[in-house]
Write a protein that holds these residues in place. Structure first.
Motif, PDB file in Angstrom:
ATOM      1  N   GLN A 148       0.827  -1.216   0.000  1.00  0.00           N
ATOM      2  CA  GLN A 148       0.000   0.000   0.000  1.00  0.00           C
ATOM      3  C   GLN A 148       0.860   1.264   0.000  1.00  0.00           C
ATOM      4  O   GLN A 148       0.578   2.213  -0.728  1.00  0.00           O
ATOM      5  CB  GLN A 148      -0.950  -0.028   1.211  1.00  0.00           C
ATOM      6  N   THR A 162       1.158   4.327  -2.934  1.00  0.00           N
ATOM      7  CA  THR A 162       0.875   5.754  -2.720  1.00  0.00           C
ATOM      8  C   THR A 162       2.037   6.608  -3.215  1.00  0.00           C
ATOM      9  O   THR A 162       1.858   7.744  -3.615  1.00  0.00           O
ATOM     10  CB  THR A 162       0.610   6.091  -1.230  1.00  0.00           C
ATOM     11  N   GLY A 173      -3.504  -4.299  -2.998  1.00  0.00           N
ATOM     12  CA  GLY A 173      -2.950  -3.939  -1.684  1.00  0.00           C
ATOM     13  C   GLY A 173      -2.951  -5.080  -0.689  1.00  0.00           C
ATOM     14  O   GLY A 173      -2.908  -4.871   0.520  1.00  0.00           O
TER      15      GLY A 173
END
Ligand code: GDP
Ligand code: IMO
Ligand code: MG
Length: 422
Positions: free
Chosen positions: A114, A118, A128
């Motif tokens: 995750q 980002t 994820g």
């Protein structure tokens, strides 16, 4: 007969439904790659089951289901799946076998998956679930395997080494506090106890089954164009989703595979980022998404929709050695005035009939379409090939000829009985 079943597009082709049907004739059903990024739906008597790690043959009460060495396992997810099925009255007991060699997803894999996403300027659209980082550790030779959960000493040492390195990275690169050794160690030893009696040498088990002339069905996850080598890299998953993955991920020799069946939707969908030459406009895409209930079985994300891409599907047939096709979701095309199939791409004046792996080309390629007349929705579901509308038959006939493979199943709804066997 040992059969490998693969998705021919970007996943979610309806593999779960087809595996459930084929399981009736198999003795063993084996997941061989991927992890709980997969969501395989089976609908039986109006009840919907979504499998993430459990092979989709589990609803057949006398079948052995294996999670092979090529799968990455999040033990908490598997435990929940088992408990949920047991709550529905399904007895699993000794029917589930888990490979000693399957790698385990740890909390740091999920969080890293995750955090990395980002930070990327070009996002992959990962689920994820920690799949990529877990496979990366496997290749980096620092992964933790199911067998390690049975051995406190091995688990302690591997986990310590991993956390020493990873906690530094989490702190320095991602500004994340990192993970406590004790908490993970205790939790994962607990999974070892929970799964202990199911963990075994599934490769030997399957080879012995083969020797006794039992039939093994290999359940592919994801799809050919999410394959780490042959997919639309980097917008792919981290495993070998093509048929060859079945051997590596289970320990069955290629000489024992008898047939590869490809599952393909009558149109195309994709979840997550990446090029999609035949993608619909957002308005038409919304209509098809709603008709086909095209929302991810794992993440609930809306799936992108587009016309059937025969350039991709033909490449799939070749890469996997597909001789039989299961075409799904034909019913979703009911009532469309015109239906299109992409037979080539054009990029900078050059025509491509073979799938171009250059990202720049796929991203900007213009599809060349062949058009077909649509068909009206009938008041009843066709239950035989004969009952299909003549235009639907024309469409299928073109796909069969173009892809050079037999169509052996046509799916016209999500339930077991909404299936035409040819
Ligand atoms: P998988 O990942 O390949 O197993 O596919 P998913 O389960 O993620 O997505 C397929 C979806 O389509 C599920 O909701 C199925 O219940 C549904 N489905 C499968 N075959 C058909 C079909 O022929 N018609 C319709 N309308 N739905 C189908
Ligand atoms: P089934 O088995 C559709 C997609 C994700 C993302 C990319 C990478 O149900 O067909 P990952 O979690 O592996 O890092 O995600 O792959 N993806 C799938 N798309 N069906 C799947 O599985 C998928 N598994 C992964 O959306 O774009
Ligand atoms: Mg799915």
């Amino acid at each position: 007969m040992n059969i490998v079943l693969v998705g021919m597009q970007w996943g979610d082709e309806g593999k779960g439904k087809i595996i459930d049907i084929l399981s009736a004739k198999a003795d063993y059903i084996v997941r061989y790659q991927g992890g709980n990024n997969a969501g395989h739906t089976v609908v039986v008597q109006n009840k919907e089951y979504i499998f993430h790690l459990m092979p989709s043959g589990i609803l057949h009460k006398d079948k052995i289901c294996c999670i092979g060495n090529g799968v990455v396992i999040d033990p908490a997810v598997l435990l929940k799946e088992i408990n949920d099925l047991q709550k529905c009255g399904l007895h699993i007991g000794k029917r589930l076998k888990i490979s000693t060699l399957a790698h385990v997803i740890l909390p740091y894999h999920r969080i890293l998956d995750q955090l990395r996403e980002t930070k990327r300027t070009q996002k992959i659209g990962t689920t994820g679930r920690g799949i990529g980082p877990c496979y990366a550790d496997k290749i980096n030779r620092c992964g933790i395997r199911m067998v390690d959960l049975l051995n406190p000493g091995v688990l302690r040492q591997k986990l310590r080494d991993n956390l020493n390195e990873k906690n530094e990275i989490f702190k320095k690169v991602y500004g994340n506090p990192g993970f406590s050794f004790e908490k993970i160690y205790k939790e994962y030893l607990g999974y070892g106890r929970e799964f202990g009696s199911s963990i075994c040498d599934t490769a030997m088990l399957l080879n012995e089954a083969h020797r006794r002339r039992k039939e093994v069905l290999f359940e592919g996850a994801q799809g050919t164009f999410l394959d780490i080598d042959f997919g639309t890299y980097p917008f792919v998953t981290s495993s070998s989703t093509t048929a060859g993955g079945a051997c590596i991920g289970s320990g069955i020799s290629p000489v024992h595979i008898d047939k590869v069946i490809g599952v393909v939707k009558a149109y195309t969908t994709r979840v997550g980022e990446g090029p999609f030459p035949t993608e619909f406009s957002s308005r038409f895409g919304k209509i098809v998404r709603e008709r086909g209930s095209e929302f991810g079985a794992t993440t609930g994300r809306p799936r992108r929709c587009g016309w059937f891409d025969a350039v991709m599907a033909r490449a799939s047939v070749i890469l996997n050695g597909i001789s039989e096709l299961a075409i799904t979701k034909m019913d979703v095309l009911d009532g469309m005035p015109t239906i299109k199939v992409c037979t080539a791409y054009i990029y900078k004046g050059k025509r491509f009939t073979a799938f171009p792996h250059d990202f720049e080309v796929i991203k900007n390629a213009k599809p060349i379409y062949k058009e077909f007349s649509g068909w009206d929705k009938r008041p009843y579901k066709p239950s035989s090939y004969r009952e299909l509308h003549p235009h639907a038959k024309d469409y299928l006939s073109f796909l069969k000829d173009h892809l050079r493979a037999k169509i052996t199943m046509v799916s016209v709804g999500s339930s077991r009985q909404d299936t035409i066997l040819l």
